[in-house]
Design a protein around this motif. Structure first.
Motif, mmCIF file in Angstrom:
data_model
loop_
_atom_site.group_PDB
_atom_site.id
_atom_site.type_symbol
_atom_site.label_atom_id
_atom_site.label_comp_id
_atom_site.label_asym_id
_atom_site.label_seq_id
_atom_site.Cartn_x
_atom_site.Cartn_y
_atom_site.Cartn_z
ATOM 1 N N VAL A 32 0.828 -1.207 0.000
ATOM 2 C CA VAL A 32 0.000 0.000 0.000
ATOM 3 C C VAL A 32 0.867 1.264 0.000
ATOM 4 N N LEU A 33 1.962 1.216 0.765
ATOM 5 C CA LEU A 33 2.825 2.407 0.868
ATOM 6 C C LEU A 33 3.600 2.687 -0.419
ATOM 7 N N LEU A 34 3.581 1.741 -1.346
ATOM 8 C CA LEU A 34 4.223 2.012 -2.631
ATOM 9 C C LEU A 34 3.538 3.169 -3.360
ATOM 10 N N TYR A 35 2.263 3.361 -3.112
ATOM 11 C CA TYR A 35 1.535 4.448 -3.770
ATOM 12 C C TYR A 35 2.013 5.831 -3.308
ATOM 13 N N PRO A 36 1.999 6.124 -1.984
ATOM 14 C CA PRO A 36 2.493 7.452 -1.581
ATOM 15 C C PRO A 36 3.976 7.650 -1.893
ATOM 16 N N MET A 37 4.767 6.559 -1.807
ATOM 17 C CA MET A 37 6.185 6.696 -2.143
ATOM 18 C C MET A 37 6.361 7.052 -3.619
ATOM 19 N N SER A 38 5.615 6.391 -4.508
ATOM 20 C CA SER A 38 5.697 6.698 -5.934
ATOM 21 C C SER A 38 5.157 8.099 -6.229
ATOM 22 N N ALA A 39 4.119 8.510 -5.479
ATOM 23 C CA ALA A 39 3.586 9.855 -5.672
ATOM 24 C C ALA A 39 4.633 10.909 -5.306
ATOM 25 N N TRP A 40 5.385 10.670 -4.226
ATOM 26 C CA TRP A 40 6.440 11.617 -3.867
ATOM 27 C C TRP A 40 7.552 11.608 -4.924
#
Length: 411
Positions: A175-183
């Protein structure tokens, strides 16, 4: 359609995004960003400290120059790193120096806006962005590692709970891959905004400025050619015609029928010769080419319809285009003084220092000069702008009026 950036990849369905390479490219981008920023920050701090400690030595100046130019190296690395999350190539905005050697390279780089923008980006990256990159990667790594590896280091908790935590850690990491990729997408956008779009416009502006300089030089060469052709051709023929008419006038008896027409033709020839000499002086005065700006300004002052004081501190000749621009600026300014100011005296001050020629024309007239009311001052400003200089006008009602011009001269 295959995404070309991590921002486009984030719009894919979850299954396609999570099974693609974009989350791991984002992780690689942020990890290398943190490393590059921290290393660059350490090097930049070391250069600044060395420059401050050795500020009285040539090595200290070299340290400060190296710090100022360090953004070029960091920006080059950033353009390459950007391809991890963006399938684009950012062009290098720096132009090739006109001369060879380290000094020419440094001078060229320090005069380019892109160099200082790259330095600003480097400062922002080393003080904030790289730490945010590292924080995002560290939080993602800690959250995943702490939960997934729980059974290896937690011994006083039932194994079923730690295994459940491991499964939850895997899910949380996904799930945290999404905010990391967004950053990562946001970081790429920042890099592209600072180092990307305006670089090509900088190159175009640089080329426009160089083209304008070439046009000014070509115009000056053409002006001198016209002056030479008029001086050596039309003026000499008109002078010969005036002499022939003068000789014919002497040969004719005063009471002969042709005496009066010949005398009139002789006077008209002399008037045309005088006007042609004024025209040649206006195209390119010979005294300017032969003796330089100082002598030419004094001649302008002598021909002015009001007293003009000249104070010119010019120890050496300046480039021909600069001298011509300054000369015609003074001519135009004094013409405006004579026509519009009701002044009783004017003063011309010229000096050259630090690679700039400063010319100031001041009069004691009534003031109130407005470039919008005529073409004289606006034409003067256009001429100076074409030479890469600046014009400042101060003309309060009641006077005095001061025209201040600065031109790059490389002196």
């Amino acid at each position: 359609m295959r995404p070309r950036s991590v921002m486009e990849a984030l719009r894919l369905p979850p299954a396609r995004f999570l099974t693609s390479r974009w989350p791991w490219r984002s992780l690689a981008y942020l990890t290398t960003g943190a490393l590059v920023g921290m290393v660059a920050g350490g090097v930049l701090l070391g250069l600044l400290l060395a420059g401050a400690a050795l500020s009285l030595v040539v090595i200290g100046l070299a340290g400060f120059l190296a710090a100022a130019l360090s953004g070029i190296v960091v920006a080059r690395i950033e353009r390459r790193r950007l391809r991890i999350v963006e399938d684009i190539r950012l062009t290098d905005p720096h132009r090739t120096p006109e001369r060879r050697g380290l000094r020419a390279w440094v001078t060229t780089r320090l005069s380019e806006p892109a160099t200082w923008r790259e330095l600003g980006y480097t400062m922002l990256m080393t003080t904030a962005l790289c730490w945010l990159d590292g924080l995002v990667v560290a939080l993602w790594g800690w959250a995943v590692t702490a939960l997934v590896c729980g059974p290896l280091y937690i011994h006083d908790t039932p194994l079923s709970l730690t295994l459940t935590g491991s499964v939850f850690g895997v899910a949380l990491g996904i799930v945290l891959l999404y905010p990391m990729s967004a950053w990562a997408a946001a970081r790429a956008a920042i890099t592209q905004a600072v180092l990307g779009p305006r670089m090509e416009s900088d190159a175009r502006l640089t080329e426009v400025a160089r083209s304008r300089a070439r046009l000014v030089d070509a115009f000056e060469v053409e002006r001198r050619r016209i002056e030479r052709d008029l001086h050596d051709g039309a003026q000499q023929r008109l002078l010969a015609l005036s002499m022939q008419l003068g000789l014919a006038r002497l040969e004719l008896p005063p009471d002969s029928p042709g005496a009066e027409p010949v005398a009139r033709a002789h006077e008209l020839a002399k008037e045309a010769l005088a006007e042609l000499r004024e025209l040649i002086r206006g195209v390119h005065p010979k005294i300017l080419a032969d003796r330089g700006l100082h002598a030419a300004l004094r001649e302008v002052a002598d021909r002015a319809p009001l007293p003009v004081d000249v104070d010119a501190a010019l120890p050496q000749r300046l480039p021909g285009g600069v001298e011509a621009c300054a000369y015609f600026v003074v001519v135009e300014a004094l013409a405006n003084v004579a026509k519009h100011s009701d002044a009783t005296r004017a003063r011309v001050v010229a000096s050259a220092s630090a690679g700039r020629l400063t010319v100031q024309v001041r009069d004691d007239g009534r003031g109130g000069a407005d470039p919008a009311r005529g073409t004289g001052l606006s034409g003067l400003a256009d001429r100076v702008a074409a030479a890469g200089g600046t014009v400042a006008l101060a003309s309060p009602v009641g006077g005095p009026t001061v025209v201040h011009v600065e031109l790059p001269c490389g002196s």
